[in-house]
Scaffold this motif. Structure first.
Motif, PDB file in Angstrom:
ATOM      1  N   VAL A 206       0.857  -1.338   0.023  1.00 41.44           N
ATOM      2  CA  VAL A 206       0.141  -0.038   0.058  1.00 41.44           C
ATOM      3  C   VAL A 206       0.852   1.230   0.100  1.00 41.44           C
ATOM      4  CG1 VAL A 206      -2.279  -0.853   1.176  1.00 41.44           C
ATOM      5  CG2 VAL A 206      -0.275  -0.085   2.685  1.00 41.44           C
ATOM      6  N   VAL A 207       0.263   2.293  -0.391  1.00 42.16           N
ATOM      7  CA  VAL A 207       0.967   3.537  -0.574  1.00 42.16           C
ATOM      8  C   VAL A 207       0.440   4.725   0.502  1.00 42.16           C
ATOM      9  CG1 VAL A 207       1.398   5.521  -1.988  1.00 42.16           C
ATOM     10  CG2 VAL A 207       1.416   3.335  -2.963  1.00 42.16           C
ATOM     11  N   LYS A 208       1.162   5.119   1.170  1.00 38.31           N
ATOM     12  CA  LYS A 208       0.977   6.040   2.176  1.00 38.31           C
ATOM     13  C   LYS A 208       1.216   7.625   1.651  1.00 38.31           C
ATOM     14  CE  LYS A 208       0.080   3.031   5.407  1.00 38.31           C
ATOM     15  NZ  LYS A 208      -1.016   3.072   6.216  1.00 38.31           N
ATOM     16  N   TYR A 209       0.338   8.598   2.038  1.00 35.72           N
ATOM     17  CA  TYR A 209       0.603  10.022   1.812  1.00 35.72           C
ATOM     18  C   TYR A 209       0.349  10.349   3.036  1.00 35.72           C
ATOM     19  CZ  TYR A 209       0.161  14.751   0.063  1.00 35.72           C
ATOM     20  OH  TYR A 209       0.175  16.006   0.246  1.00 35.72           O
ATOM     21  N   ILE A 210       1.233  11.179   3.644  1.00 34.92           N
ATOM     22  CA  ILE A 210       1.390  11.543   5.130  1.00 34.92           C
ATOM     23  C   ILE A 210       1.395  13.140   5.278  1.00 34.92           C
ATOM     24  CG2 ILE A 210       2.082  11.089   7.440  1.00 34.92           C
ATOM     25  CD1 ILE A 210       3.176   8.726   5.030  1.00 34.92           C
ATOM     26  N   GLU A 211       0.427  13.553   5.851  1.00 38.70           N
ATOM     27  CA  GLU A 211       0.582  15.393   6.041  1.00 38.70           C
ATOM     28  C   GLU A 211       0.943  15.515   7.554  1.00 38.70           C
ATOM     29  OE1 GLU A 211      -2.621  17.172   3.478  1.00 38.70           O
ATOM     30  OE2 GLU A 211      -3.027  14.903   3.531  1.00 38.70           O
ATOM     31  N   PHE A 212       1.986  15.864   7.911  1.00 40.71           N
ATOM     32  CA  PHE A 212       2.060  16.551   9.289  1.00 40.71           C
ATOM     33  C   PHE A 212       1.817  18.079   9.415  1.00 40.71           C
ATOM     34  CE2 PHE A 212       4.923  12.742   9.352  1.00 40.71           C
ATOM     35  CZ  PHE A 212       4.468  12.095  10.746  1.00 40.71           C
ATOM     36  N   ILE A 213       0.963  18.368  10.176  1.00 47.03           N
ATOM     37  CA  ILE A 213       0.587  19.871  10.288  1.00 47.03           C
ATOM     38  C   ILE A 213       0.968  20.333  11.790  1.00 47.03           C
ATOM     39  CG2 ILE A 213      -1.486  21.504  10.331  1.00 47.03           C
ATOM     40  CD1 ILE A 213      -2.364  18.423   8.787  1.00 47.03           C
ATOM     41  N   GLY A 214       1.708  21.170  11.783  1.00 53.52           N
ATOM     42  CA  GLY A 214       2.439  21.783  12.826  1.00 53.52           C
ATOM     43  C   GLY A 214       1.790  23.272  13.081  1.00 53.52           C
ATOM     44  N   LYS A 215       2.672  24.001  13.652  1.00 57.99           N
ATOM     45  CA  LYS A 215       2.231  25.432  13.678  1.00 57.99           C
ATOM     46  C   LYS A 215       3.734  26.403  13.569  1.00 57.99           C
ATOM     47  CE  LYS A 215       0.296  28.467  17.271  1.00 57.99           C
ATOM     48  NZ  LYS A 215       0.103  28.405  18.798  1.00 57.99           N
ATOM     49  N   GLY A 216       3.475  27.502  12.780  1.00 59.29           N
ATOM     50  CA  GLY A 216       4.679  28.255  12.344  1.00 59.29           C
ATOM     51  C   GLY A 216       5.024  29.414  13.342  1.00 59.29           C
ATOM     52  N   ALA A 217       6.349  29.479  13.366  1.00 58.61           N
ATOM     53  CA  ALA A 217       6.553  30.395  14.604  1.00 58.61           C
ATOM     54  C   ALA A 217       7.974  30.761  13.823  1.00 58.61           C
ATOM     55  CB  ALA A 217       6.551  29.921  15.635  1.00 58.61           C
ATOM     56  N   HIS A 218       8.710  31.974  14.370  1.00 51.31           N
ATOM     57  CA  HIS A 218      10.118  32.299  14.168  1.00 51.31           C
ATOM     58  C   HIS A 218      10.972  31.404  14.856  1.00 51.31           C
ATOM     59  CE1 HIS A 218      13.762  34.526  14.091  1.00 51.31           C
ATOM     60  NE2 HIS A 218      13.148  35.772  13.193  1.00 51.31           N
ATOM     61  N   TRP A 277       5.072   7.269   1.312  1.00 49.66           N
ATOM     62  CA  TRP A 277       5.696   6.061   1.936  1.00 49.66           C
ATOM     63  C   TRP A 277       4.909   4.911   1.463  1.00 49.66           C
ATOM     64  CZ3 TRP A 277       9.197   7.730   5.046  1.00 49.66           C
ATOM     65  CH2 TRP A 277      10.211   6.812   5.834  1.00 49.66           C
ATOM     66  N   ARG A 278       5.949   3.793   1.579  1.00 51.62           N
ATOM     67  CA  ARG A 278       5.449   2.711   0.793  1.00 51.62           C
ATOM     68  C   ARG A 278       5.535   1.474   1.933  1.00 51.62           C
ATOM     69  NH1 ARG A 278       5.871   2.226  -4.561  1.00 51.62           N
ATOM     70  NH2 ARG A 278       5.471   4.297  -4.494  1.00 51.62           N
ATOM     71  N   VAL A 279       4.482   0.530   2.087  1.00 51.30           N
ATOM     72  CA  VAL A 279       4.496  -0.598   3.004  1.00 51.30           C
ATOM     73  C   VAL A 279       4.512  -1.716   1.976  1.00 51.30           C
ATOM     74  CG1 VAL A 279       3.279  -1.664   4.988  1.00 51.30           C
ATOM     75  CG2 VAL A 279       3.416   0.749   4.869  1.00 51.30           C
ATOM     76  N   THR A 312      -3.031   9.295   4.539  1.00 53.51           N
ATOM     77  CA  THR A 312      -3.988   8.796   3.736  1.00 53.51           C
ATOM     78  C   THR A 312      -3.267   7.457   3.030  1.00 53.51           C
ATOM     79  OG1 THR A 312      -4.650  10.797   2.940  1.00 53.51           O
ATOM     80  CG2 THR A 312      -5.100   9.288   1.177  1.00 53.51           C
ATOM     81  N   THR A 313      -4.017   6.168   3.263  1.00 53.00           N
ATOM     82  CA  THR A 313      -3.538   4.977   2.532  1.00 53.00           C
ATOM     83  C   THR A 313      -4.291   4.708   1.289  1.00 53.00           C
ATOM     84  OG1 THR A 313      -3.394   4.116   4.997  1.00 53.00           O
ATOM     85  CG2 THR A 313      -3.500   2.539   3.228  1.00 53.00           C
ATOM     86  N   ILE A 314      -3.528   4.449   0.369  1.00 49.34           N
ATOM     87  CA  ILE A 314      -3.868   4.258  -0.912  1.00 49.34           C
ATOM     88  C   ILE A 314      -3.610   2.976  -1.592  1.00 49.34           C
ATOM     89  CG2 ILE A 314      -3.162   5.295  -3.636  1.00 49.34           C
ATOM     90  CD1 ILE A 314      -2.152   7.617  -1.944  1.00 49.34           C
ATOM     91  N   PRO A 315      -4.759   2.077  -2.258  1.00 40.61           N
ATOM     92  CA  PRO A 315      -4.591   0.918  -2.467  1.00 40.61           C
ATOM     93  C   PRO A 315      -3.328   0.699  -3.591  1.00 40.61           C
ATOM     94  CG  PRO A 315      -6.601   1.620  -3.033  1.00 40.61           C
ATOM     95  CD  PRO A 315      -5.960   2.831  -2.450  1.00 40.61           C
ATOM     96  N   GLY A 316      -2.394  -0.286  -3.026  1.00 43.83           N
ATOM     97  CA  GLY A 316      -1.241  -0.674  -3.856  1.00 43.83           C
ATOM     98  C   GLY A 316      -1.536  -1.697  -4.704  1.00 43.83           C
ATOM     99  N   TYR A 317      -0.196  -2.718  -4.962  1.00 44.93           N
ATOM    100  CA  TYR A 317      -0.386  -3.702  -5.623  1.00 44.93           C
ATOM    101  C   TYR A 317      -0.394  -4.951  -5.105  1.00 44.93           C
ATOM    102  CZ  TYR A 317       1.396  -0.295  -9.203  1.00 44.93           C
ATOM    103  OH  TYR A 317       1.525   0.727 -10.184  1.00 44.93           O
TER     104      TYR A 317
END
Ligand code: ZN
Ligand code: ZN
Length: 449
Positions: A206-218, A277-279, A312-317
């Motif tokens: 399976v294929v993974k698309y991972i979004e980490f969301i933090g918080k911007g600052a100086h 990512w790939r599993v 997001t897990t995406i159907p792979g092969y």
């Protein structure tokens, strides 16, 4: 009445006569590499070659696929597809890379189009075609390399595709519904003394698309006001590594990925970091198990710094399931062409670690995915180069033409035999349901635990 051997000799002679032209087509594709679902030039080139040969076809299938049909002269019967993959991947340091896009044929798919055209060159010889029942379906298929996930997800959002690989999408579209069996041949650089290898299998994934969301600052003045998404990603990668010792070797687990976007300004705490990512594992069951484990790692990274993560897990092969009948014919004809000692038979559980969507097709219809020599250098690297086009294009073209003759001559007795012994692992509907079920979005807020 010609014997099968005479038909094979005529087909091979025709391929031999036009081999420079076939190699030139492969080299032209090498010099114009395009990644999956954007193989516009390559697709047009295939369509032009079909036009030149008088082959009716439909194009723009799953955006760039081209599917022809050549009817045998002995009336209806099974349809045998000869597949060639259109796409390159991104290896910008490759000598033949496109300087603008970074696309390069570092997996040798350009040779596959040459061998597919070569096979039909042999089969279109009138004395050959007139003895065949059923039809030959030369099929140039898009997007085997599962790369540029973000771009493909955008195509999916635009409803231009549902599945993110070519054969997966073509299965969904019903383009294999009328195909009874499929053959192809992939180049390889690790053949040692052999010229061809048949058998073995490949990893599921399976294929993974991972979004980490933090918080911007100086990053200097007020890092305490930020949440560092890059640190969350880095920690999650360490968590993946911490799990490697638990995987049994029999499962050929491969966990790997890239940081597609790692932050915007070095002076700011990164608030948006994205990974592909790939599993990979030997069976879909092991993939499912390991996929859950890896999700925990991404959550662990988010938890460590209080970031959010969307996985997001995406159907792979699926693993390749080589059909023994087709594989046997490929082996016999390869042995006849290059000698018995040059064809190696891999055991069915020999897993090279990679993955292909020919695995998906092989769950539904009889298929085989053998390998030919002719390349040097590590696959998917700047060093992967086809150095021997006789081996990479001409020989597999001849073998595939001979396999089709064995399948479709004598009233398609060979193809009927393959179909009689065939049990699909899944129907098309079961396959689509299984793949749709693998698609998943998990959101986790590490700041709220
Ligand atoms: Zn590849
Ligand atoms: Zn490949």
């Amino acid at each position: 009445m010609s014997t099968r051997n005479e038909l094979k000799r005529k087909a091979c002679e025709a391929i031999e006569k036009r081999k420079n032209e076939l190699i030139a087509v492969a080299k032209m594709i090498l010099e114009n590499p395009e990644t999956g679902f954007s193989e516009a030039k390559t697709s047009r080139l295939v369509a032009r070659e079909f036009d030149l040969r008088g082959i009716p076809y439909r194009d723009r299938l799953a955006l760039t696929g081209v599917k022809g049909e050549i009817k045998g002269g002995r009336g209806p019967g099974p349809k045998v597809s000869v597949i060639g993959e259109l796409d390159a991947l991104l290896v910008s340091e490759h000598a033949s890379a496109d300087s603008k896009t970074g696309a390069a044929h570092a997996c040798g798919h350009h040779a596959q189009i040459g061998m597919m055209l070569g096979a039909i060159t042999g089969l279109q010889v009138p004395e050959v075609l007139s003895h065949l029942s059923g039809s030959i379906v030369p099929f140039a298929v898009p997007a085997e390399e599962f790369v540029q996930v973000e771009r493909r997800m955008a195509l999916r959002d635009q409803k231009r595709i549902e599945f993110l690989s070519g054969k997966q999408e073509l299965i969904r579209l019903g383009e294999f519904d009328d195909v009874d069996m499929a053959i192809m041949c992939h180049t390889a650089s690790d053949m040692v003394k052999s010229t061809f290898a048949v058998g073995g299998t490949s990893n599921s994934h399976v294929v993974k698309y991972i979004e980490f969301i933090g918080k911007g600052a100086h990053a200097g003045g007020s890092p305490h006001l930020g949440i560092n998404a890059l640190n969350a990603a880095a920690w999650s990668i360490m968590a993946v590594h911490a799990n490697r010792e638990v995987f049994p070797e029999s499962e050929t687990v491969r966990l790997h990925g890239i940081i597609g976007y790692g932050g915007e300004s070095v002076s700011a705490v990164p608030s948006d970091v994205r990974l592909e990512w790939r599993v990979r594992s030997a069976t879909p069951e092991a993939v499912a198990r390991n996929s859950t484990k890896i999700d925990q790692c991404f959550k662990a990274g988010a938890l460590a710094v209080g970031a959010k993560v969307k996985i997001t897990t995406i159907p792979g092969y699926m693993p390749v399931r080589n059909n023994s009948g087709l594989q046997g014919l490929f082996k016999q004809n390869a042995q006849a062409l290059v000698g018995k000692d040059k064809v190696v038979q891999m055991p069915p559980n020999r897993n090279r670690g990679g993955s292909t969507d020919m695995g998906d097709l092989s769950q539904i219809i009889p298929a085989c995915h053998p390998y030919t020599a002719g390349a040097v250098g590590a696959g998917h690297s700047k060093d992967y180069t086809i150095t021997d086009y006789e081996m990479a294009v001409v020989n597999p073209a001849k073998i595939m033409a001979m396999v089709v003759i064995d399948l479709l001559a004598d009233g398609a007795a060979g193809a009927k035999e393959v179909l009689e012994g065939w049990q699909p692992a899944m129907t098309k509907d079961q396959y689509l349901a299984f793949q749709r079920d693998r698609a998943q979005v998990v959101e986790f807020d590490g700041g709220e635990v």
